[in-house]
Design an enzyme around this catalytic site. Structure first.
Site, short mmCIF file in Angstrom:
data_model
loop_
_atom_site.label_atom_id
_atom_site.label_comp_id
_atom_site.label_asym_id
_atom_site.label_seq_id
_atom_site.Cartn_x
_atom_site.Cartn_y
_atom_site.Cartn_z
N ASP A 141 42.88 40.97 34.18
CA ASP A 141 41.70 41.66 33.72
C ASP A 141 42.28 42.56 32.76
OD1 ASP A 141 40.81 40.46 36.12
OD2 ASP A 141 39.23 42.09 36.59
N LYS B 18 33.68 41.33 31.27
CA LYS B 18 33.72 42.34 32.32
C LYS B 18 33.18 43.57 31.93
CE LYS B 18 36.64 44.62 35.72
NZ LYS B 18 38.02 44.75 36.21
N LYS C 98 31.56 39.22 34.86
CA LYS C 98 32.10 40.04 36.04
C LYS C 98 31.68 41.43 35.75
CE LYS C 98 36.03 42.14 38.44
NZ LYS C 98 37.38 42.19 38.42
#
Length: 212
Positions: free
Chosen positions: A89, A151, A180
């Protein structure tokens, strides 16, 4: 909907201890979460704790500001994979995006994706700092660079994610990249609404509360 299988059970506090990470992993085992998300320094601990379980380890790169040099992020990402992470991430360089340096943003994402190969790359946009135009550009850059997810937030941003945020990002993303949702997700109702809006993963430190 088996909401537990959407959850990246997350602990990114600067005060997180070894015991805290072990507890996070034990909760992931108990509640069958999809993944745990931890800082780079705890990747090997989490991977070793979860060796006998199909729970993935996600690790943060360039966290939480995104303003590190690209080579630093690449080195971080490679180290995380070596230590046992299966997902990365990463935070984009928000300042570069706002400066109109789209090529540099895309090149950085692509470089990290190349460095980690077939492993999953999620690109954190930190949407509370972005205009709608910047969100669209960032999404397009992540897609062009070969990322697997966008994300919404590090969790350190100023606003919690909303279903409306996900609907907007889904308009930009189409079926080219997954989303996400993260940032201030504390209860099952919110998580379900975010999934309904188009999120295919939920990043939260409240996973146990959500499933119970």
């Amino acid at each position: 909907m088996q909401i537990n299988q959407y959850i990246d059970h997350t602990l990114l506090s600067p005060t997180a201890t070894l015991d805290d990470i072990k507890r996070l992993c034990q909760e992931a085992i108990e509640y069958h979460f999809y993944a745990v998300c931890v800082p780079e320094c705890y990747v090997s601990l989490a991977r070793n704790y979860l060796t006998e379980y199909p729970i993935r380890v996600a690790a943060t790169v360039g966290f939480p500001l995104g303003s590190m040099a690209t080579i630093t992020k690449i080195t971080q990402a490679k180290n995380c994979i070596t230590q046992g992470a299966s997902e990365i991430d990463m935070v984009i360089n928000i300042g570069f995006l706002k400066s109109g340096l789209d090529d540099k943003v895309e090149q950085e994402i692509a470089s990290i994706k190349k460095a980690i190969g077939d492993h999953v790359l999620k690109v954190i946009l930190e949407i509370s700092y972005l205009s709608n135009n910047e969100k669209q550009r960032a999404t397009t850059l992540a897609i062009k660079a070969g990322a697997d997810f966008i994300k919404t937030s590090t969790g350190f941003g100023s606003n919690p994610v909303t279903p409306e945020d996900i609907i907007l990002l889904k308009e930009f993303a189409g079926t080219d990249i997954q989303i996400k949702a993260s940032g201030g997700i504390k209860d099952a109702k919110t998580a379900q609404l975010l999934i309904k809006a188009g999120a295919s993963r939920i990043g939260t430190s409240a996973g146990v509360n959500i499933v119970t």
